[in-house]
Design an enzyme around this catalytic site. Structure first.
Site, PDB file in Angstrom:
ATOM      1  N   SER A 148     115.431  28.896  16.594  1.00  0.00           N
ATOM      2  CA  SER A 148     115.909  29.862  17.597  1.00  0.00           C
ATOM      3  C   SER A 148     116.896  29.162  18.519  1.00  0.00           C
ATOM      4  CB  SER A 148     114.728  30.367  18.430  1.00  0.00           C
ATOM      5  OG  SER A 148     115.184  31.051  19.571  1.00  0.00           O
ATOM      6  N   TYR A 161     107.036  28.533  23.651  1.00  0.00           N
ATOM      7  CA  TYR A 161     107.878  28.826  22.477  1.00  0.00           C
ATOM      8  C   TYR A 161     109.004  27.806  22.287  1.00  0.00           C
ATOM      9  CZ  TYR A 161     110.894  31.896  19.540  1.00  0.00           C
ATOM     10  OH  TYR A 161     111.665  32.448  18.547  1.00  0.00           O
TER      11      TYR A 161
HETATM   12  N1  NAP Z   1     113.464  38.326  17.175  1.00  0.00           N
HETATM   13  C1  NAP Z   1     114.209  37.439  17.780  1.00  0.00           C
HETATM   14  O1  NAP Z   1     114.958  37.742  18.731  1.00  0.00           O
HETATM   15  C2  NAP Z   1     114.174  35.997  17.332  1.00  0.00           C
HETATM   16  C3  NAP Z   1     115.106  35.129  17.905  1.00  0.00           C
HETATM   17  C4  NAP Z   1     115.102  33.798  17.506  1.00  0.00           C
HETATM   18  C5  NAP Z   1     114.222  33.370  16.551  1.00  0.00           C
HETATM   19  N2  NAP Z   1     113.318  34.224  16.007  1.00  0.00           N
HETATM   20  C6  NAP Z   1     112.383  33.697  15.008  1.00  0.00           C
HETATM   21  O2  NAP Z   1     112.473  34.462  13.827  1.00  0.00           O
HETATM   22  C7  NAP Z   1     111.231  34.387  13.124  1.00  0.00           C
HETATM   23  C8  NAP Z   1     110.797  35.793  12.762  1.00  0.00           C
HETATM   24  O3  NAP Z   1     110.536  36.483  13.977  1.00  0.00           O
HETATM   25  P1  NAP Z   1     110.700  38.052  14.147  1.00  0.00           P
HETATM   26  O4  NAP Z   1     111.470  38.270  15.379  1.00  0.00           O
HETATM   27  O5  NAP Z   1     111.119  38.665  12.883  1.00  0.00           O
HETATM   28  O6  NAP Z   1     109.204  38.435  14.530  1.00  0.00           O
HETATM   29  P2  NAP Z   1     108.046  39.227  13.779  1.00  0.00           P
HETATM   30  O7  NAP Z   1     108.536  40.526  13.272  1.00  0.00           O
HETATM   31  O8  NAP Z   1     106.898  39.188  14.708  1.00  0.00           O
HETATM   32  O9  NAP Z   1     107.761  38.298  12.491  1.00  0.00           O
HETATM   33  C9  NAP Z   1     106.947  37.176  12.525  1.00  0.00           C
HETATM   34  C10 NAP Z   1     106.483  36.915  11.111  1.00  0.00           C
HETATM   35  O10 NAP Z   1     105.671  35.738  11.134  1.00  0.00           O
HETATM   36  C11 NAP Z   1     104.460  36.038  10.460  1.00  0.00           C
HETATM   37  N3  NAP Z   1     103.375  35.205  10.960  1.00  0.00           N
HETATM   38  C12 NAP Z   1     102.965  35.057  12.237  1.00  0.00           C
HETATM   39  N4  NAP Z   1     101.900  34.228  12.278  1.00  0.00           N
HETATM   40  C13 NAP Z   1     101.654  33.867  10.993  1.00  0.00           C
HETATM   41  C14 NAP Z   1     100.679  33.039  10.376  1.00  0.00           C
HETATM   42  N5  NAP Z   1      99.731  32.407  11.089  1.00  0.00           N
HETATM   43  N6  NAP Z   1     100.715  32.877   9.034  1.00  0.00           N
HETATM   44  C15 NAP Z   1     101.661  33.505   8.296  1.00  0.00           C
HETATM   45  N7  NAP Z   1     102.613  34.298   8.825  1.00  0.00           N
HETATM   46  C16 NAP Z   1     102.587  34.475  10.145  1.00  0.00           C
HETATM   47  C17 NAP Z   1     104.220  37.515  10.740  1.00  0.00           C
HETATM   48  O11 NAP Z   1     103.375  38.092   9.785  1.00  0.00           O
HETATM   49  P3  NAP Z   1     101.812  38.395   9.949  1.00  0.00           P
HETATM   50  O12 NAP Z   1     101.563  38.787  11.354  1.00  0.00           O
HETATM   51  O13 NAP Z   1     101.610  39.472   8.925  1.00  0.00           O
HETATM   52  O14 NAP Z   1     101.128  37.114   9.560  1.00  0.00           O
HETATM   53  C18 NAP Z   1     105.632  38.043  10.559  1.00  0.00           C
HETATM   54  O15 NAP Z   1     105.904  38.245   9.202  1.00  0.00           O
HETATM   55  C19 NAP Z   1     110.262  33.650  14.056  1.00  0.00           C
HETATM   56  O16 NAP Z   1     110.184  32.316  13.673  1.00  0.00           O
HETATM   57  C20 NAP Z   1     110.925  33.775  15.405  1.00  0.00           C
HETATM   58  O17 NAP Z   1     110.558  32.726  16.272  1.00  0.00           O
HETATM   59  C21 NAP Z   1     113.269  35.536  16.368  1.00  0.00           C
END
Ligand code: NAP
Length: 261
Positions: A148, A161
């Site tokens: 991120s 985070y």
């Molecule tokens: N959205 C943003 O603005 C943003 C910005 C920068 C970086 N990111 C990064 O992008 C990535 C995806 O985030 P997102 O925004 O798409 O959020 P999200 O929709 O909440 O996705 C998170 C994913 O991680 C999985 N996960 C969480 N805990 C887990 C565990 N213990 N074991 C296996 N899977 C797990 C969740 O699935 P389950 O709950 O089904 O396990 C889900 O598929 C993350 O690393 C986040 O830090 C997001």
């Protein structure tokens, strides 16, 4: 000259993405499947993964908890057994709870470390021997970590985070130095704000917010171009990159002014 081998043809490629049930990971596996990749989709929510697999023949749902070391090992071994190789392994699992030092919660901080960082180490442990052996026999592979822009420098509310994301960026750079000469591609994905379940809790206006489909398009394009750092949207990440090279005093003042904290 790209820093990694370009991945321009996804047909016949086996991809394992951890964090595929929702948000950026889900949009990315949808895009890869549409391009012809055989995707193994992992996360904890089995129903969502099965829905994805059912809609994409040739793709697979593999439910697991990324913080379970044995489950990650068994998953990787099973993928290689069933598909014969692993061309791209992606760690996209993540959790985010805003936290400030005035309300420090050790359990929440340790959970971030487990899901956001230690899970990535489990993925490495599970796939590196296979990727190295594959590279020695002439079949290139690629490792990608979703970090991120919050990992560039300290940000308000990012106590639990941000440090995990900074660790992932450093990990990816170090892996690149070691693995690229062995024939393995390594990339790090640094998104700005993306509309997903993870950011739905944010009460502030998120600048330059993009959809998870747009994020997935940028990520897949980054792999296809052979980029090391895949960051987007540029109108936001370029500002943060400029801020990140300021002196400490100027950086802290700019962040306080921008966020009011
Ligand atoms: N959205 C943003 O603005 C943003 C910005 C920068 C970086 N990111 C990064 O992008 C990535 C995806 O985030 P997102 O925004 O798409 O959020 P999200 O929709 O909440 O996705 C998170 C994913 O991680 C999985 N996960 C969480 N805990 C887990 C565990 N213990 N074991 C296996 N899977 C797990 C969740 O699935 P389950 O709950 O089904 O396990 C889900 O598929 C993350 O690393 C986040 O830090 C997001």
């Amino acid at each position: 000259m790209p820093l990694n081998p370009r991945i321009d043809d996804w047909h016949g490629k086996t991809v394992w993405l951890v964090g595929a049930s929702t948000g950026i990971g889900r949009a990315t596996v949808e895009r890869l499947a549409a391009r012809g990749a055989r995707v193994v989709a992992s996360a904890r929510s089995a129903a969502s993964l099965q829905e994805f697999a059912a809609a994409h023949p040739g793709c697979e749902a593999l439910a697991l908890d990324a913080t379970d070391r044995q489950a990650m090992q068994a998953a990787a071994a099973g993928i290689v057994q069933r598909h014969g190789a692993l061309d791209l392994a992606v760690y996209c699992a993540g959790t985010y709870t805003p936290m400030r030092a005035t309300a420090f919660d050790l359990d929440v901080a340790l959970k971030h470390q487990e899901v956001n960082y230690v899970g990535a180490l489990y993925l490495l442990d599970a796939v590196l021997p296979t990727l190295l052996a594959q590279a020695r026999s002439g079949r290139a592979a690629h490792l990608s970590l979703v970090s991120s822009v919050a990992g560039y420098r300290g940000l308000p509310k990012s106590l639990a985070y941000g440090p995990t994301k900074a660790a992932l960026i450093n990990l990816a750079e170090t892996l690149y130095l070691d693995l690229r000469p062995q024939g393995i591609g390594v990339s790090v994905v640094n998104p700005g704000f993306v509309e997903t379940p993870l950011t739905a809790q944010n009460e502030f206006r998120m600048p330059a917010l993009i959809s998870s489909d747009e994020a997935a398009a940028q990520i897949v394009r980054g792999w296809e171009r052979g980029a090391f750092e895949i960051h987007f949207p540029k109108r936001f990440t370029h500002v943060l990159k400029a801020l990140s090279v300021l002196s400490d005093g100027l950086y802290f003042a700019a962040i306080r002014r921008a966020t009011g904290m």
